[in-house]
Write a protein that holds these residues in place. Structure first.
Motif, PDB file in Angstrom:
ATOM      1  N   HIS A   1      31.482  51.337  22.137  1.00  0.00           N
ATOM      2  CA  HIS A   1      32.451  50.534  22.297  1.00  0.00           C
ATOM      3  C   HIS A   1      31.771  49.397  23.476  1.00  0.00           C
ATOM      4  O   HIS A   1      31.035  49.824  24.365  1.00  0.00           O
TER       5      HIS A   1
ATOM      6  N   ASN B   1      27.389  48.037  20.832  1.00  0.00           N
ATOM      7  CA  ASN B   1      27.504  48.389  19.642  1.00  0.00           C
ATOM      8  C   ASN B   1      26.490  48.310  18.705  1.00  0.00           C
ATOM      9  O   ASN B   1      25.704  47.428  18.672  1.00  0.00           O
TER      10      ASN B   1
ATOM     11  N   ALA C   1      31.398  44.742  16.333  1.00  0.00           N
ATOM     12  CA  ALA C   1      32.075  45.201  17.808  1.00  0.00           C
ATOM     13  C   ALA C   1      33.554  45.248  17.301  1.00  0.00           C
ATOM     14  O   ALA C   1      34.451  44.258  17.455  1.00  0.00           O
TER      15      ALA C   1
END
Length: 458
Positions: A139, A94, A98
């Motif tokens: 991600h 990230n 997040a």
């Protein structure tokens, strides 16, 4: 050893897992307890597989769930988007908050070499109606424990349930058995010392869109691999590079990289990368140095100037040792100009065939200035080739110790006028080697020719 994660919360992941188990024989084996793992691990030659109940985006320390720590961990996953049938791969982390697993401002350890390999494997196995691409880092998880990446089926329910797509991803993952996460390191530095610094041909990417055609092009067309990618939206989420120096540095550390490509201007980011001791390069540099030892590149750039200013490398550079000796010699300017006037492409080919490196102008299109050669013999070979090229345009070419003398017979308009030939079509016919009639007299072309001599100093 390759570790494979299958998430039971993701039906596309389970579908890929089913094909993994069908394609090769697996044996169950005991595995350590892990809060998110489900059932035993499975082993096949060069790989271990384990299922997890949790979404893989939210897993922590997934490598700890395997009996032996993997060298590389792959998450079989789905991809969601509006991109149609797509097989894709990317690293995790990230550049900012997040929102989809992992920690804020944190990056997992990337696997640039394996990532390049799996893109090729996906292209090999993809069904005909599927594209293959790469995505930016976007991600979780961020705490994996070993180099890792996601390999995905996208981009919607029809594809997640497509057996051909699942099998393609399964085959591509199995092709990673025995593949190292990273490109091998090589020495770098102008002394090319065996005990000196080493680097890997890994890049960090900054800028551009979520899908990364520029960086995919780099992977496919050069020998550089790409680690973490911060798309434009990721840079916006990160904020001021100077205020987020630790995260910028982590992108390099977690990619085992010392070089970056920045897509777009981003001057503050470029400054911060330089301040951290890393180097921003462009596609031209990456293409130019592909196959050339980086230590030799460093020494040649230090002697002749950077690729950005026109330095290019010859064929022999790819076979040269990092510490290869060379000398620089100026190419005779007038001779070089005349040769390129005759055939610019052939002149460049002659230089490329024998020189380690050479200077250019006009955006790298025209040879100019000095060459670096491994020996005087290589320089002589270049000059001999240029002399032979001149012979295609002159009647005679003589090479002397200090000069090349080129001679040709050309149409002399003054001689034609003296013989009474009027300017116009008859000039053209004489110039083309045809006789003409003037006042009942035949004027042969050899009566109106003169020898011209060009001298090119060596």
């Amino acid at each position: 050893m390759l570790g494979i994660v299958v998430s039971h919360a993701d039906r596309a992941s389970e579908h890929v897992g089913d094909h993994l188990r069908e394609l090769v024989e697996w044996e169950p084996l005991d595995a350590p307890d892990h809060p998110d793992a489900a059932g035993p691990a499975y082993a096949t030659d060069g790989a271990r597989l384990r299922g997890f109940d949790a979404w893989h985006l939210h897993l922590a320390d997934a490598a700890d769930a395997f009996p032996v720590e993997p060298d590389l961990l792959v998450f079989a996953s789905r991809h969601s988007g509006e991109t149609g049938p797509l097989l894709t791969a990317h690293h995790t982390g990230n550049f900012g908050p997040a929102e989809h697993g992992g920690e804020d401002d944190a990056l997992a350890r990337a696997c640039p070499h394996a990532h390049s390999h799996v893109l090729d494997a996906l292209a090999t196995h993809a069904p005909a109606d599927y594209d293959v691409g790469m995505e930016c880092t976007h991600h979780g998880p961020t705490d994996v424990g070993v180099p890792s990446m996601f390999v995905e089926v996208g981009s919607g329910e029809p594809q997640w349930d497509d057996p051909a797509a699942a099998e393609a991803v399964a085959r591509a993952i199995l092709d990673l058995r025995g593949v190292a996460p990273d490109v091998d390191p090589e020495p770098v530095g102008r002394d090319a010392s065996p005990d000196g610094d080493t680097v890997r041909r890994h890049l960090v990417g900054f800028g551009g869109g979520h899908y990364a055609p520029r960086f995919e092009r780099i992977v496919r067309e050069t020998d550089w691999a790409v680690g973490h990618l911060a798309a434009d939206w990721g840079l916006e989420a990160m904020g001021d590079p100077a205020a987020n120096r630790t995260l910028v540095d982590a992108a390099f550390e977690e990619s085992a990289a010392t070089h970056a490509v920045v897509d777009g201007d981003h001057p503050d980011l470029r400054d911060e990368i330089g301040a951290l001791g890393y180097r921003v390069v462009g596609e031209t540099w990456l293409r130019a140095v592909t196959g050339v030892p980086l230590a030799l590149v460093d020494r040649l750039e230090g002697t002749l100037g950077p690729v950005a200013d026109g330095l290019r490398f010859g064929e022999s550079a790819t076979a040269a040792a990092p510490d290869a000796a060379f000398e620089t010699i100026p190419l005779p300017g007038d001779l070089l100009d005349r040769a390129q006037g005759i055939d610019q492409e052939r002149t460049r080919e002659l230089v490329v065939a024998s020189a380690l490196a050479f200077e250019t102008e006009e955006n790298g299109n025209r040879v100019a200035g000095r060459v670096a050669v491994a020996s005087r013999g290589d320089y002589t070979t270049v000059i001999d080739g240029i002399v032979d090229l001149l012979r295609t345009a002159y009647d005679s070419v003589e090479r002397r110790e200090d000069a090349v003398i080129a001679r040709e017979e050309t149409f002399d308009p003054e001689k034609a006028k003296t013989l009474g030939v009027p300017e116009g079509p008859k000039f053209g016919r004489l110039s083309a080697g045809e006789p003409v009639e003037v006042d009942g007299r035949t004027i042969p072309p050899d009566r109106v020719r003169s020898e011209r001599e060009d001298r090119f100093s060596l």
